[in-house]
Motif scaffolding. Sequence first.
Motif, PDB file in Angstrom:
ATOM      1  N   TRP A 168      79.953 -11.053  -4.951  1.00 48.24           N
ATOM      2  CA  TRP A 168      79.640  -9.914  -4.090  1.00 48.24           C
ATOM      3  C   TRP A 168      78.948 -10.401  -2.822  1.00 48.24           C
ATOM      4  O   TRP A 168      78.236 -11.398  -2.841  1.00 48.24           O
ATOM      5  CB  TRP A 168      78.739  -8.934  -4.823  1.00 48.24           C
ATOM      6  N   SER A 170      76.604  -9.153   0.692  1.00 55.86           N
ATOM      7  CA  SER A 170      75.837  -8.196   1.485  1.00 55.86           C
ATOM      8  C   SER A 170      75.592  -8.809   2.855  1.00 55.86           C
ATOM      9  O   SER A 170      75.252  -9.987   2.957  1.00 55.86           O
ATOM     10  CB  SER A 170      74.492  -7.886   0.819  1.00 55.86           C
ATOM     11  N   ASN A 176      74.207  -2.680  -0.239  1.00 55.75           N
ATOM     12  CA  ASN A 176      75.500  -2.321   0.352  1.00 55.75           C
ATOM     13  C   ASN A 176      76.511  -3.436   0.128  1.00 55.75           C
ATOM     14  O   ASN A 176      77.129  -3.950   1.054  1.00 55.75           O
ATOM     15  CB  ASN A 176      75.355  -2.009   1.839  1.00 55.75           C
ATOM     16  N   TRP A 177      76.694  -3.788  -1.140  1.00 57.78           N
ATOM     17  CA  TRP A 177      77.507  -4.943  -1.538  1.00 57.78           C
ATOM     18  C   TRP A 177      79.000  -4.630  -1.513  1.00 57.78           C
ATOM     19  O   TRP A 177      79.418  -3.500  -1.746  1.00 57.78           O
ATOM     20  CB  TRP A 177      77.123  -5.382  -2.941  1.00 57.78           C
ATOM     21  N   LYS A 178      79.785  -5.682  -1.276  1.00 55.20           N
ATOM     22  CA  LYS A 178      81.244  -5.591  -1.326  1.00 55.20           C
ATOM     23  C   LYS A 178      81.777  -6.728  -2.202  1.00 55.20           C
ATOM     24  O   LYS A 178      81.298  -7.863  -2.097  1.00 55.20           O
ATOM     25  CB  LYS A 178      81.862  -5.705   0.071  1.00 55.20           C
ATOM     26  N   THR A 229      87.766 -12.794   2.066  1.00 57.55           N
ATOM     27  CA  THR A 229      87.709 -12.651   0.613  1.00 57.55           C
ATOM     28  C   THR A 229      88.458 -13.821  -0.025  1.00 57.55           C
ATOM     29  O   THR A 229      89.368 -14.405   0.589  1.00 57.55           O
ATOM     30  CB  THR A 229      88.337 -11.324   0.133  1.00 57.55           C
ATOM     31  N   THR A 543      75.918  -0.198  -5.459  1.00 57.69           N
ATOM     32  CA  THR A 543      77.158  -0.686  -4.845  1.00 57.69           C
ATOM     33  C   THR A 543      77.608  -1.985  -5.497  1.00 57.69           C
ATOM     34  O   THR A 543      78.757  -2.383  -5.342  1.00 57.69           O
ATOM     35  CB  THR A 543      76.977  -0.907  -3.335  1.00 57.69           C
TER      36      THR A 543
END
Length: 879
Positions: A168, A170, A176-178, A229, A543
């Motif tokens: 993940w 931020s 507010n992680w992706k 990614t 998140t």
Amino acid sequence: MPAPTRRRRWLTICAITASAGLVAIPAGAAPGGNGNPFGVRALDRLAAQRAHTAATTNPKAKAEDEDGGNEADEIAEGADQYAEARTSPGIVAPGAYGAAWTSLSNLKSTGGSWRHLTDLPYNSDDSRYRDIDSNSSGGSGNVTGRMAAMAADDDGYVYAGSAGGGVWRSKRGGGNWKPLSDRLPSQSTGALALDGAGRLWLGTGEANTNADAYLGSGVYVLAHPHHGTFSARSRVGGDELESTTVRQLRFGRGKVWAATSEGVWSHSTKKLTGAWKLEFAPNPDYLPGGSKANDDAAAYKNITNDIAVDPKDPSKVILAVGWRSGDDYNGFYTQDAKGTWKRITSGFGDLPTDADNVGTVTFAHAADGSRYYAIDQSPEQMASNPDSGLEGIYSAASPFGPWTKVADYKQLAADGSALTSSGYMPGVQAWYNQFLTVDPANPKHVYAGLEEVYESKDGGATWSTVGPYWNFGFSCWSIDPAKQTGDCNQTTHSDQHGVAIGRYHGKGFVYVGNDGGVYRRPLSGSQDASGHATDWTSLNDGTIDALQYYSVGVGKDLDHGGVTVTGGLQDNGQSVLRGNDTVMGSNFGGDGGDTLTDPANGCDIAEEYVYLAVQITQNCGVNDGSWTTDPAKATSYNVAPADNATSEARFIAPLTTDMKNSDTWVAGGRHIWVQTHGYAIRSGSEWKSVYDLGAGRTATAVAASGGKVYAAWCGPCNNQGFARGISVGNADGTGWHDITLPADGTVPNRYLSGFAVDPKNADHVFLAVNGFSRHWTEGPGAGVGHVFESVDGGTTWKDVSANLPDVPADSAIVLPGGGLAVATDLGVVYRAPGRTRWQRVGSLPAVAVLQLKLSPDGRTLYAASHGRGIYTIKVRDCD
């Protein structure tokens, strides 16, 4: 030490270990403000199981065990259990998960998509559930699943690698992680590292040697981590590191060095194609393709822990090598003038070089190269010392020594540890909990992680427990926030694994990853008079959902409408999400196992702790904070069947209700237990043993419909002599018998993980089989197939796997329309009524789904994943 009256805590080590045994820990109590133990699960029943699992992999340990010595202090139950389900009866060859992911990805998909249900904060301190069996008010705040590795830069970007839910990112210094790795075939993180060019390196395969750790698919690199990614194309090298774990990635000599479960490997950091080079393996005959690759001990013969590259002279490298439970090859290695790796036997100062005292090791060095630090866990201490397995923390001017011991567990305990009030000592899980890092601007400013977080500002001369295990036991603590002195501040969750130092808005921060997620504090933060930090912030804002569920339960929310969803979690208790909640709470602490929830009332909940330690509540565990154990006022009750006391059940043992009568419950240990009082049960004595599976056998799955009960078992359950079987009978105790499974391997000799009974016909039943087929598993009777069907009550079985990928199957459920859904280690598959071919349900990441349940109206399917929380999908979308 007084025995606790109630039994719950985090320090159960959650099924700690992949194979050599659960470390025995004495029972203890964390005293509460009213003198009662709070948040504590007794470990005395675990200690009663001390056994010799490690002896199967270590001849020296076997000799000690036969003499009643050290290895008798290790606990067998819980050790192999998550791993053995996937490996027994043999060793799994490299590439199994990668091939399964490819096959699964190529399946035709059903309609619809999964809805993520648990992507919201999970508050372990939720005051609504301040029951004596919760950990509420312990101080961990919002939590998520285990974080195995951390990385951070000076631009505010933070990277967190979870145990089973991927990596993940931020860009706000945390929060507010992706997700970054959803396209990879492995979501298990072993190591994260940023190189000098700003690239992010990921080593897959968690290397904490705990039972629910997964192997990886190799090492990947992300050239632009601020906005990119990971993809399968970003893998470094070939398949050399598939089916390994990666504990550390280090840089030097123009190479990236990987400490793995199969030796130390290296690869050019400039040219990312081409094979990895095996730098050193202490026992190469045990590597895949070697003459002893199929030996039972192969998985433990080439474990490496870290690499120290001398920053002043990168040509000088030291390898920390060894299995945490001990082996003759454990030690430190360096190259001689001819480039041959030789074991260091002298000149190291205080840092041991003998095999008995070198176990799991972590290195760290100052940015200017002026100081090196190391943590060393001792196999001998782990086996013989009930207080701690920590040999010490060390400092040196060079990785080649001489090293000076700057702390041992007694010193750390005296510096504000919360463990001592619970009867434990720092480093009791030093083989499982370790991190170490140095402030880039100050060579004497060090952070060390064990069960707690420790800080030294003078090179190790003095330490502060800036992240205590919890707040229980401190004089400042009270269950009533109004009565606290104000000195109890938020701490981190326990059990530390990863650490990183970075900057955000020009300020330096330290980030720690542990069994409860990610926490942050200023690099040079504030402390109270006891040395506890006053400025930790939980970054688990919802998140980042890496929650590791074993189970899920769903029932109507009679107070708020909708449904109440609950589930048992690794080291994060039992979550409760009610119909109007924006934050989940926790009504039980410790490890959460199987779950039963009344479909008609979601606040009627039975939650399993380990080894069938069943607790029930009929009000969701809502409590006014009085902690009462008065049966007339209590909000939860211990109703464990007798196999819990004798530890004759599996770590996560099967528990179910009869499909036709929700008041009839079935639980499985050595015995098959039945109780008929439903959620009104108040005592473990209300269970009745209806069948004895036999000495050495234990249930792996149970199911019941209309009074007919199915029980799958194993015994022995590990690779050595693995055996499995099925027993069938009635809930009233009549008609019980063992099914004679055909010798032709129609039902493989692998772990039988779940039943799915046709609601319309109790004799029509499906069986889910874990592990891999014989293509990947070298073991007697491994067989093929993962789903089997019987139409005569289990007497005969037919393989209905068809095009199902060769992936471990964990559970199954018959849907209302007659279709069959199966949970696997890589997602969910579905077979439509009257069809033979399997489809993939939605597009979950490569995460293990351990259990499936239906909503009370049968219209929604709930999936409990072990790493990405709980998901739902409409049943019609599967058809």
